[in-house]
Write a protein that holds these residues in place. Structure first.
Motif, PDB file in Angstrom:
ATOM      1  N   ILE A  89       0.840  -1.208   0.000  1.00  0.00           N
ATOM      2  CA  ILE A  89       0.000   0.000   0.000  1.00  0.00           C
ATOM      3  C   ILE A  89       0.873   1.255   0.000  1.00  0.00           C
ATOM      4  O   ILE A  89       0.631   2.213  -0.753  1.00  0.00           O
ATOM      5  N   ILE A  90       1.897   1.256   0.845  1.00  0.00           N
ATOM      6  CA  ILE A  90       2.801   2.407   0.888  1.00  0.00           C
ATOM      7  C   ILE A  90       3.556   2.531  -0.430  1.00  0.00           C
ATOM      8  O   ILE A  90       3.766   3.641  -0.952  1.00  0.00           O
ATOM      9  N   LEU A  91       3.955   1.384  -1.006  1.00  0.00           N
ATOM     10  CA  LEU A  91       4.700   1.391  -2.267  1.00  0.00           C
ATOM     11  C   LEU A  91       3.890   2.014  -3.397  1.00  0.00           C
ATOM     12  O   LEU A  91       4.400   2.865  -4.139  1.00  0.00           O
ATOM     13  N   ILE A  92       2.645   1.600  -3.544  1.00  0.00           N
ATOM     14  CA  ILE A  92       1.822   2.166  -4.620  1.00  0.00           C
ATOM     15  C   ILE A  92       1.562   3.654  -4.365  1.00  0.00           C
ATOM     16  O   ILE A  92       1.471   4.453  -5.308  1.00  0.00           O
ATOM     17  N   GLY A  93       1.481   4.035  -3.097  1.00  0.00           N
ATOM     18  CA  GLY A  93       1.287   5.445  -2.765  1.00  0.00           C
ATOM     19  C   GLY A  93       2.474   6.304  -3.167  1.00  0.00           C
ATOM     20  O   GLY A  93       2.317   7.356  -3.802  1.00  0.00           O
ATOM     21  N   THR A  94       3.687   5.858  -2.820  1.00  0.00           N
ATOM     22  CA  THR A  94       4.889   6.625  -3.173  1.00  0.00           C
ATOM     23  C   THR A  94       5.126   6.633  -4.677  1.00  0.00           C
ATOM     24  O   THR A  94       5.573   7.639  -5.233  1.00  0.00           O
ATOM     25  N   SER A  95       4.816   5.516  -5.338  1.00  0.00           N
ATOM     26  CA  SER A  95       5.021   5.423  -6.792  1.00  0.00           C
ATOM     27  C   SER A  95       4.078   6.359  -7.545  1.00  0.00           C
ATOM     28  O   SER A  95       4.502   7.104  -8.430  1.00  0.00           O
ATOM     29  N   LEU A  96       2.801   6.320  -7.194  1.00  0.00           N
ATOM     30  CA  LEU A  96       1.831   7.194  -7.859  1.00  0.00           C
ATOM     31  C   LEU A  96       2.117   8.660  -7.560  1.00  0.00           C
ATOM     32  O   LEU A  96       1.984   9.514  -8.447  1.00  0.00           O
ATOM     33  N   ASN A  97       2.526   8.940  -6.341  1.00  0.00           N
ATOM     34  CA  ASN A  97       2.816  10.320  -5.965  1.00  0.00           C
ATOM     35  C   ASN A  97       3.992  10.882  -6.763  1.00  0.00           C
ATOM     36  O   ASN A  97       4.012  12.068  -7.124  1.00  0.00           O
ATOM     37  N   TYR A  98       4.981  10.026  -7.054  1.00  0.00           N
ATOM     38  CA  TYR A  98       6.123  10.509  -7.839  1.00  0.00           C
ATOM     39  C   TYR A  98       5.826  10.565  -9.330  1.00  0.00           C
ATOM     40  O   TYR A  98       6.065  11.581  -9.993  1.00  0.00           O
ATOM     41  N   TRP A  99       5.269   9.484  -9.891  1.00  0.00           N
ATOM     42  CA  TRP A  99       5.125   9.393 -11.336  1.00  0.00           C
ATOM     43  C   TRP A  99       3.969  10.228 -11.895  1.00  0.00           C
ATOM     44  O   TRP A  99       3.832  10.351 -13.106  1.00  0.00           O
ATOM     45  N   PHE A 110      12.948  10.903  -3.997  1.00  0.00           N
ATOM     46  CA  PHE A 110      13.799  10.345  -2.948  1.00  0.00           C
ATOM     47  C   PHE A 110      13.005   9.375  -2.069  1.00  0.00           C
ATOM     48  O   PHE A 110      13.467   8.273  -1.757  1.00  0.00           O
ATOM     49  N   ILE A 111      11.804   9.774  -1.680  1.00  0.00           N
ATOM     50  CA  ILE A 111      10.950   8.914  -0.833  1.00  0.00           C
ATOM     51  C   ILE A 111      10.580   7.633  -1.562  1.00  0.00           C
ATOM     52  O   ILE A 111      10.611   6.539  -0.988  1.00  0.00           O
ATOM     53  N   ASP A 112      10.227   7.756  -2.848  1.00  0.00           N
ATOM     54  CA  ASP A 112       9.855   6.579  -3.646  1.00  0.00           C
ATOM     55  C   ASP A 112      11.013   5.592  -3.747  1.00  0.00           C
ATOM     56  O   ASP A 112      10.841   4.390  -3.549  1.00  0.00           O
ATOM     57  N   ILE A 113      12.209   6.106  -4.029  1.00  0.00           N
ATOM     58  CA  ILE A 113      13.389   5.232  -4.167  1.00  0.00           C
ATOM     59  C   ILE A 113      13.713   4.536  -2.845  1.00  0.00           C
ATOM     60  O   ILE A 113      14.014   3.334  -2.814  1.00  0.00           O
ATOM     61  N   ILE A 114      13.639   5.280  -1.746  1.00  0.00           N
ATOM     62  CA  ILE A 114      13.936   4.703  -0.433  1.00  0.00           C
ATOM     63  C   ILE A 114      12.974   3.562  -0.111  1.00  0.00           C
ATOM     64  O   ILE A 114      13.390   2.476   0.330  1.00  0.00           O
ATOM     65  N   TRP A 115      11.674   3.781  -0.372  1.00  0.00           N
ATOM     66  CA  TRP A 115      10.700   2.740  -0.023  1.00  0.00           C
ATOM     67  C   TRP A 115      10.818   1.528  -0.948  1.00  0.00           C
ATOM     68  O   TRP A 115      10.635   0.395  -0.504  1.00  0.00           O
ATOM     69  N   VAL A 116      11.140   1.761  -2.218  1.00  0.00           N
ATOM     70  CA  VAL A 116      11.383   0.644  -3.137  1.00  0.00           C
ATOM     71  C   VAL A 116      12.568  -0.182  -2.662  1.00  0.00           C
ATOM     72  O   VAL A 116      12.540  -1.421  -2.710  1.00  0.00           O
ATOM     73  N   CYS A 117      13.611   0.493  -2.174  1.00  0.00           N
ATOM     74  CA  CYS A 117      14.824  -0.195  -1.695  1.00  0.00           C
ATOM     75  C   CYS A 117      14.571  -0.965  -0.396  1.00  0.00           C
ATOM     76  O   CYS A 117      15.400  -1.790   0.000  1.00  0.00           O
ATOM     77  N   ILE A 118      13.466  -0.702   0.258  1.00  0.00           N
ATOM     78  CA  ILE A 118      13.074  -1.476   1.442  1.00  0.00           C
ATOM     79  C   ILE A 118      12.157  -2.630   1.058  1.00  0.00           C
ATOM     80  O   ILE A 118      12.354  -3.775   1.491  1.00  0.00           O
ATOM     81  N   THR A 119      11.163  -2.345   0.228  1.00  0.00           N
ATOM     82  CA  THR A 119      10.110  -3.319  -0.076  1.00  0.00           C
ATOM     83  C   THR A 119      10.587  -4.457  -0.965  1.00  0.00           C
ATOM     84  O   THR A 119      10.369  -5.638  -0.650  1.00  0.00           O
ATOM     85  N   ILE A 120      11.229  -4.128  -2.078  1.00  0.00           N
ATOM     86  CA  ILE A 120      11.626  -5.167  -3.031  1.00  0.00           C
ATOM     87  C   ILE A 120      12.675  -6.115  -2.448  1.00  0.00           C
ATOM     88  O   ILE A 120      12.529  -7.343  -2.571  1.00  0.00           O
ATOM     89  N   PRO A 121      13.741  -5.633  -1.797  1.00  0.00           N
ATOM     90  CA  PRO A 121      14.691  -6.577  -1.183  1.00  0.00           C
ATOM     91  C   PRO A 121      14.049  -7.484  -0.141  1.00  0.00           C
ATOM     92  O   PRO A 121      14.435  -8.656  -0.020  1.00  0.00           O
ATOM     93  N   TYR A 122      13.075  -6.963   0.605  1.00  0.00           N
ATOM     94  CA  TYR A 122      12.395  -7.798   1.604  1.00  0.00           C
ATOM     95  C   TYR A 122      11.638  -8.936   0.925  1.00  0.00           C
ATOM     96  O   TYR A 122      11.718 -10.094   1.363  1.00  0.00           O
ATOM     97  N   HIS A 123      10.905  -8.628  -0.137  1.00  0.00           N
ATOM     98  CA  HIS A 123      10.182  -9.662  -0.881  1.00  0.00           C
ATOM     99  C   HIS A 123      11.156 -10.640  -1.544  1.00  0.00           C
ATOM    100  O   HIS A 123      10.903 -11.848  -1.584  1.00  0.00           O
ATOM    101  N   TYR A 124      12.247 -10.112  -2.063  1.00  0.00           N
ATOM    102  CA  TYR A 124      13.247 -10.960  -2.718  1.00  0.00           C
ATOM    103  C   TYR A 124      13.876 -11.919  -1.700  1.00  0.00           C
ATOM    104  O   TYR A 124      14.093 -13.103  -1.990  1.00  0.00           O
ATOM    105  N   TYR A 125      14.130 -11.409  -0.502  1.00  0.00           N
ATOM    106  CA  TYR A 125      14.672 -12.245   0.575  1.00  0.00           C
ATOM    107  C   TYR A 125      13.694 -13.370   0.927  1.00  0.00           C
ATOM    108  O   TYR A 125      14.106 -14.526   1.094  1.00  0.00           O
ATOM    109  N   LEU A 126      12.410 -13.048   1.024  1.00  0.00           N
ATOM    110  CA  LEU A 126      11.408 -14.063   1.349  1.00  0.00           C
ATOM    111  C   LEU A 126      11.349 -15.146   0.272  1.00  0.00           C
ATOM    112  O   LEU A 126      11.260 -16.338   0.580  1.00  0.00           O
ATOM    113  N   SER A 127      11.411 -14.740  -0.982  1.00  0.00           N
ATOM    114  CA  SER A 127      11.319 -15.716  -2.077  1.00  0.00           C
ATOM    115  C   SER A 127      12.515 -16.675  -2.061  1.00  0.00           C
ATOM    116  O   SER A 127      12.366 -17.863  -2.361  1.00  0.00           O
ATOM    117  N   ILE A 128      13.688 -16.160  -1.704  1.00  0.00           N
ATOM    118  CA  ILE A 128      14.885 -17.013  -1.627  1.00  0.00           C
ATOM    119  C   ILE A 128      14.840 -17.882  -0.380  1.00  0.00           C
ATOM    120  O   ILE A 128      15.136 -19.088  -0.425  1.00  0.00           O
TER     121      ILE A 128
END
Length: 214
Positions: A89-99, A110-128
Motif C-alpha cells: 500500500i505504501i509502495l503504490i502510494g509513493t510510486s503514484l505520488n512521484y510518477w 527520494f521517498i519513492d526510491i527509499i521505499w522501493v529499496c526497502i520493499t523489493i529486497p524484503y520480498h526478494y529475501y522471502l522468495s529465496i
C-alpha cells in the motif's frame, strides 16, 4: 525608450505587490520545466532547470502501470501476508505520488526510491528463504529492468524503451509477489495441517483439517 521586457517586468512586479499569493509555475517547453517561481507570503522559491525525468507520454505510461500493484496487495491480504500487504500500500502510494509528475530534483523521488529499496529486497529475501523459484525468477527479471531502464535513459536518451523497461519492472515484481504470497501460504498449510482419516469422515464432502501440533 520602453521595450517589451521592461513592460513585462513591471507587470510581474505589479502582480507581486498586489497579490503575494500568486503562484507562477510549470512553464514547460518540450516537457522540460525552464523555470518554476513560487511566490507565497513574500517568499520566492526560484528553481532553475528542474527537468521532468522523461516526456509526458512515457511517464504517464509508467504512472498507469503502477496500478498493477493493486493485484498483489489484495492477494497479500487474502493469503494473510499482512506486512507485505501494508508495504504494498505504501509502495503504490509513493510510486503514484512521484510518477504523476516526475521531477529529477524532488523529495517525492527520494521517498519513492527509499521505499522501493526497502520493499523489493524484503520480498526478494522471502522468495529465496522460502525457495519459491518462480517468484525469485520473476523478481530477478524485474530488478534487472531498473539499471537497464536507467542505462537507456541516461546513456542513449531513449525515453520510450526506458519507460517500457521501467513498466516491466513493476509488472515482473508484482507477478513475483503474487507467486510468493500464494506459494508461501500453500506451503504453510501443507506443513501445519493434515487431513483427518477415519471411516466416518470418508463420507464427508468437505475436507476436515487438524493441526499437527495439537
Amino acid at each position: 525608450m520602453i521595450n517589451d521586457n521592461m513592460i513585462n517586468d513591471n507587470m510581474i512586479n505589479d502582480n507581486i505587490s498586489i497579490n503575494p499569493e500568486i503562484i507562477i509555475k510549470d512553464v514547460i517547453i518540450k516537457d522540460v520545466i525552464i523555470k518554476d517561481v513560487i511566490i507565497k507570503d513574500g517568499i520566492i522559491d526560484d528553481i532553475i532547470d528542474n527537468e521532468l525525468i522523461m516526456p509526458i507520454n512515457e511517464y504517464k505510461l509508467i504512472f498507469k502501470t503502477c496500478f498493477c500493484h493493486i493485484i498483489h496487495i489484495l492477494l497479500a491480504f487474502y493469503y494473510e501476508m499482512y506486512l507485505c500487504g501494508f508495504m504494498g500500500i505504501i509502495l503504490i502510494g509513493t510510486s503514484l505520488n512521484y510518477w504523476r509528475y516526475p521531477l529529477k530534483n524532488s523529495i517525492r523521488r527520494f521517498i519513492d526510491i527509499i521505499w522501493v529499496c526497502i520493499t523489493i529486497p524484503y520480498h526478494y529475501y522471502l522468495s529465496i528463504q522460502l525457495t519459491i523459484k518462480f517468484s525469485t525468477i520473476f523478481m530477478s527479471i524485474g530488478i534487472l529492468m531498473y539499471p537497464l531502464s536507467n542505462y537507456l535513459l541516461y546513456k542513449y536518451k531513449n525515453n520510450k524503451y526506458s519507460a517500457i523497461c521501467h513498466c516491466a519492472l513493476h509488472v515482473f515484481v508484482s507477478i513475483g509477489a503474487c507467486i510468493l504470497y500464494k506459494d508461501s501460504y500453500e506451503e504453510y498449510i501443507k506443513h501445519n495441517y493434515t487431513p483427518l482419516k477415519s471411516n466416518d469422515e470418508c463420507s464427508s464432502i468437505e475436507p476436515n483439517f487438524k493441526l499437527i501440533n495439537e
